[in-house]
Design a protein around this motif. Structure first.
Motif, PDB file in Angstrom:
ATOM      1  N   GLY A 225       1.280  -2.034 -14.217  1.00 16.59           N
ATOM      2  CA  GLY A 225       1.742  -0.666 -14.062  1.00 16.59           C
ATOM      3  C   GLY A 225       2.961  -0.530 -13.171  1.00 16.59           C
ATOM      4  O   GLY A 225       3.477  -1.501 -12.609  1.00 16.59           O
ATOM      5  N   PRO A 226       3.447   0.694 -13.016  1.00 23.38           N
ATOM      6  CA  PRO A 226       4.638   0.945 -12.195  1.00 23.38           C
ATOM      7  C   PRO A 226       4.352   0.780 -10.716  1.00 23.38           C
ATOM      8  O   PRO A 226       3.214   0.919 -10.253  1.00 23.38           O
TER       9      PRO A 226
ATOM     10  N   LEU B 230       5.462  -2.170   3.440  1.00 21.07           N
ATOM     11  CA  LEU B 230       5.227  -2.641   2.084  1.00 21.07           C
ATOM     12  C   LEU B 230       3.720  -2.641   1.858  1.00 21.07           C
ATOM     13  O   LEU B 230       2.948  -3.010   2.749  1.00 21.07           O
ATOM     14  N   VAL B 231       3.308  -2.238   0.659  1.00 21.42           N
ATOM     15  CA  VAL B 231       1.881  -2.167   0.350  1.00 21.42           C
ATOM     16  C   VAL B 231       1.615  -2.784  -1.016  1.00 21.42           C
ATOM     17  O   VAL B 231       2.518  -2.934  -1.845  1.00 21.42           O
ATOM     18  N   ARG B 232       0.353  -3.142  -1.236  1.00 22.06           N
ATOM     19  CA  ARG B 232      -0.100  -3.606  -2.555  1.00 22.06           C
ATOM     20  C   ARG B 232      -1.611  -3.442  -2.596  1.00 22.06           C
ATOM     21  O   ARG B 232      -2.287  -3.422  -1.561  1.00 22.06           O
ATOM     22  N   ARG B 233      -2.125  -3.320  -3.812  1.00 26.34           N
ATOM     23  CA  ARG B 233      -3.565  -3.273  -3.985  1.00 26.34           C
ATOM     24  C   ARG B 233      -4.134  -4.690  -3.847  1.00 26.34           C
ATOM     25  O   ARG B 233      -3.492  -5.661  -4.226  1.00 26.34           O
ATOM     26  N   TYR B 234      -5.324  -4.794  -3.329  1.00 23.66           N
ATOM     27  CA  TYR B 234      -5.937  -6.097  -3.149  1.00 23.66           C
ATOM     28  C   TYR B 234      -6.225  -6.746  -4.501  1.00 23.66           C
ATOM     29  O   TYR B 234      -6.849  -6.150  -5.376  1.00 23.66           O
ATOM     30  N   GLY B 235      -5.735  -7.961  -4.698  1.00 25.31           N
ATOM     31  CA  GLY B 235      -6.073  -8.748  -5.870  1.00 25.31           C
ATOM     32  C   GLY B 235      -5.481  -8.280  -7.182  1.00 25.31           C
ATOM     33  O   GLY B 235      -5.851  -8.783  -8.247  1.00 25.31           O
ATOM     34  N   ARG B 236      -4.550  -7.332  -7.177  1.00 29.76           N
ATOM     35  CA  ARG B 236      -3.970  -6.840  -8.418  1.00 29.76           C
ATOM     36  C   ARG B 236      -2.865  -7.767  -8.923  1.00 29.76           C
ATOM     37  O   ARG B 236      -2.178  -8.420  -8.151  1.00 29.76           O
ATOM     38  N   ARG B 237      -2.683  -7.792 -10.239  1.00 31.06           N
ATOM     39  CA  ARG B 237      -1.623  -8.597 -10.848  1.00 31.06           C
ATOM     40  C   ARG B 237      -0.272  -7.928 -10.647  1.00 31.06           C
ATOM     41  O   ARG B 237      -0.162  -6.711 -10.576  1.00 31.06           O
ATOM     42  N   ARG B 238       0.776  -8.725 -10.574  1.00 29.91           N
ATOM     43  CA  ARG B 238       2.108  -8.192 -10.302  1.00 29.91           C
ATOM     44  C   ARG B 238       2.612  -7.263 -11.394  1.00 29.91           C
ATOM     45  O   ARG B 238       3.393  -6.362 -11.141  1.00 29.91           O
TER      46      ARG B 238
ATOM     47  N   TRP C 258       4.180  11.416  -3.374  1.00 26.75           N
ATOM     48  CA  TRP C 258       4.119  10.142  -4.075  1.00 26.75           C
ATOM     49  C   TRP C 258       5.112  10.110  -5.225  1.00 26.75           C
ATOM     50  O   TRP C 258       5.428  11.143  -5.827  1.00 26.75           O
ATOM     51  N   GLY C 259       5.599   8.922  -5.528  1.00 33.63           N
ATOM     52  CA  GLY C 259       6.489   8.720  -6.656  1.00 33.63           C
ATOM     53  C   GLY C 259       6.369   7.280  -7.151  1.00 33.63           C
ATOM     54  O   GLY C 259       5.559   6.500  -6.650  1.00 33.63           O
ATOM     55  N   THR C 260       7.174   6.941  -8.146  1.00 34.25           N
ATOM     56  CA  THR C 260       7.172   5.579  -8.686  1.00 34.25           C
ATOM     57  C   THR C 260       8.591   5.041  -8.713  1.00 34.25           C
ATOM     58  O   THR C 260       9.560   5.801  -8.695  1.00 34.25           O
ATOM     59  N   TRP C 261       8.700   3.719  -8.753  1.00 34.69           N
ATOM     60  CA  TRP C 261      10.017   3.092  -8.835  1.00 34.69           C
ATOM     61  C   TRP C 261       9.943   1.811  -9.646  1.00 34.69           C
ATOM     62  O   TRP C 261       8.934   1.108  -9.647  1.00 34.69           O
ATOM     63  N   SER C 262      11.000   1.551 -10.385  1.00 29.60           N
ATOM     64  CA  SER C 262      11.124   0.300 -11.137  1.00 29.60           C
ATOM     65  C   SER C 262      12.461  -0.373 -10.858  1.00 29.60           C
ATOM     66  O   SER C 262      12.600  -1.581 -11.031  1.00 29.60           O
ATOM     67  N   ARG C 263      13.459   0.414 -10.432  1.00 27.99           N
ATOM     68  CA  ARG C 263      14.765  -0.121 -10.036  1.00 27.99           C
ATOM     69  C   ARG C 263      15.017   0.218  -8.578  1.00 27.99           C
ATOM     70  O   ARG C 263      14.488   1.189  -8.054  1.00 27.99           O
ATOM     71  N   ASP C 264      15.844  -0.575  -7.946  1.00 28.14           N
ATOM     72  CA  ASP C 264      16.158  -0.305  -6.541  1.00 28.14           C
ATOM     73  C   ASP C 264      16.650   1.116  -6.340  1.00 28.14           C
ATOM     74  O   ASP C 264      16.284   1.793  -5.366  1.00 28.14           O
ATOM     75  N   GLU C 265      17.472   1.590  -7.273  1.00 30.86           N
ATOM     76  CA  GLU C 265      18.067   2.920  -7.133  1.00 30.86           C
ATOM     77  C   GLU C 265      17.009   4.023  -7.072  1.00 30.86           C
ATOM     78  O   GLU C 265      17.248   5.092  -6.496  1.00 30.86           O
TER      79      GLU C 265
END
Length: 299
Positions: A81-82, A70-78, A100-107
């Motif tokens: 963006g996607p 699992l990753v996240r940018r440092y200090g970014r708001r939840r 690379w890709g994006t996701w918004s739903r589990d599927e």
């Protein structure tokens, strides 16, 4: 340490002088899933995802021995963006591939399984992962987050915080992928130097845990060559042969010109006395150490 003092595994490892070379876990493929909420102690395994998607991704990752982080940018708001995902792959030829890709739903994460079989894109800049997984180990947060902050300020497009990468006692840990290079024992200042030098094609031995395509004794051998002859690029040295007799290894390391031609490096592997190796794991465990005992130049 008295009963009222808090135990920090990274402090204890430094006090003992635990060797860092030869401690990078094996890995050629990394799956990154951006998740901005709180990370479960066991990372991806603890996420509340749709069961079918989670099982598909787990099975696909297991088939290629991929590490899921699992990753996240440092200090970014939840809500910024996607969410992104990535498949990073180090090939035996030395090529680095990313998709690379994006996701918004589990599927949407089912696409990751397909990406594991796709060729991926060449030529993208590396990804710098900083373990800051405090719910897994306190030292990963205490030491990792300051490193994530300073590296993110310097290279905002390359750096991500990530979940557990192994070796809590070597925090702060930084992994450059898909290069497959582990660094440990870093702080804010040394992390900037290590990453800056890495991006310039100069890997130093001082904080090098190892290359993830090599076995631990091989990692220790390459680190010893780097320590003696100075920093070098990721592919400037090649392990050309390995033999073992009991706890002793002989590893042939060859270099690209104009560096010295080749070396036979002798490595002894042994276990340390039991110690507490993590902040949250009070059980005593021994660590496997790979000690370079000699290096002979060939030719």
């Amino acid at each position: 340490m008295t009963g009222t003092e808090r135990f920090f595994c990274a402090d204890a490892a430094r006090d003992r002088g635990d060797p860092i070379a030869g401690t990078a876990p094996y890995g050629l493929v990394w799956i990154l899933i951006e998740y901005r909420g709180g990370w479960p102690a066991n990372g991806f395994d603890g996420l509340d995802l749709q069961p079918g998607v989670k099982a598909l991704l787990f099975t696909a990752a297991q088939a290629v021995r991929a590490r899921v982080l699992l990753v996240r940018r440092y200090g970014r708001r939840r809500d910024e963006g996607p969410h992104r995902w990535a498949v990073l792959r180090y090939e035996s030829s030395g090529a680095y591939r990313q998709q690379w890709g994006t996701w918004s739903r589990d599927e949407d994460l089912a696409e990751v399984a397909g990406a594991l079989g796709a060729p991926g894109e060449l030529g993208l800049p590396p990804v710098v992962l900083v373990c800051s997984h405090g719910r897994h180990d306190t030292c990963c947060s205490v030491r990792g987050r300051p490193v994530a902050r300073v590296l993110s300020e310097r290279w905002p497009d390359l750096v991500w915080e990530c979940t557990h990468v192994g070796g809590d006692r070597f925090a702060a840990n930084v992994v450059v992928a898909p290069d497959g290079v582990y660094y440990g024992g870093l702080d804010a200042g040394s992390s900037v130097v290590a990453v800056e030098q890495h991006l310039a094609g100069r890997i130093h031995a001082e904080h090098l845990r190892g290359y993830t395509d090599l076995a631990p004794p091989q990692q220790a051998a390459v680190a010893a060559v780097l320590a003696r002859f100075g920093p070098a690029g990721r592919h400037d040295y090649l392990v050309a042969g390995t033999s073992r007799l009991g706890t002793h290894w002989r590893i042939r390391v060859i270099a690209h010109p104009p560096r010295p031609a080749a070396f036979d490096v002798e490595v002894r592997s042994y276990r340390t006395p039991p110690h507490q190796l993590t902040c949250h794991g009070p059980a005593m465990s021994s660590a496997l150490v790979h000690e370079v005992t000699s290096m002979i130049r060939i030719g």
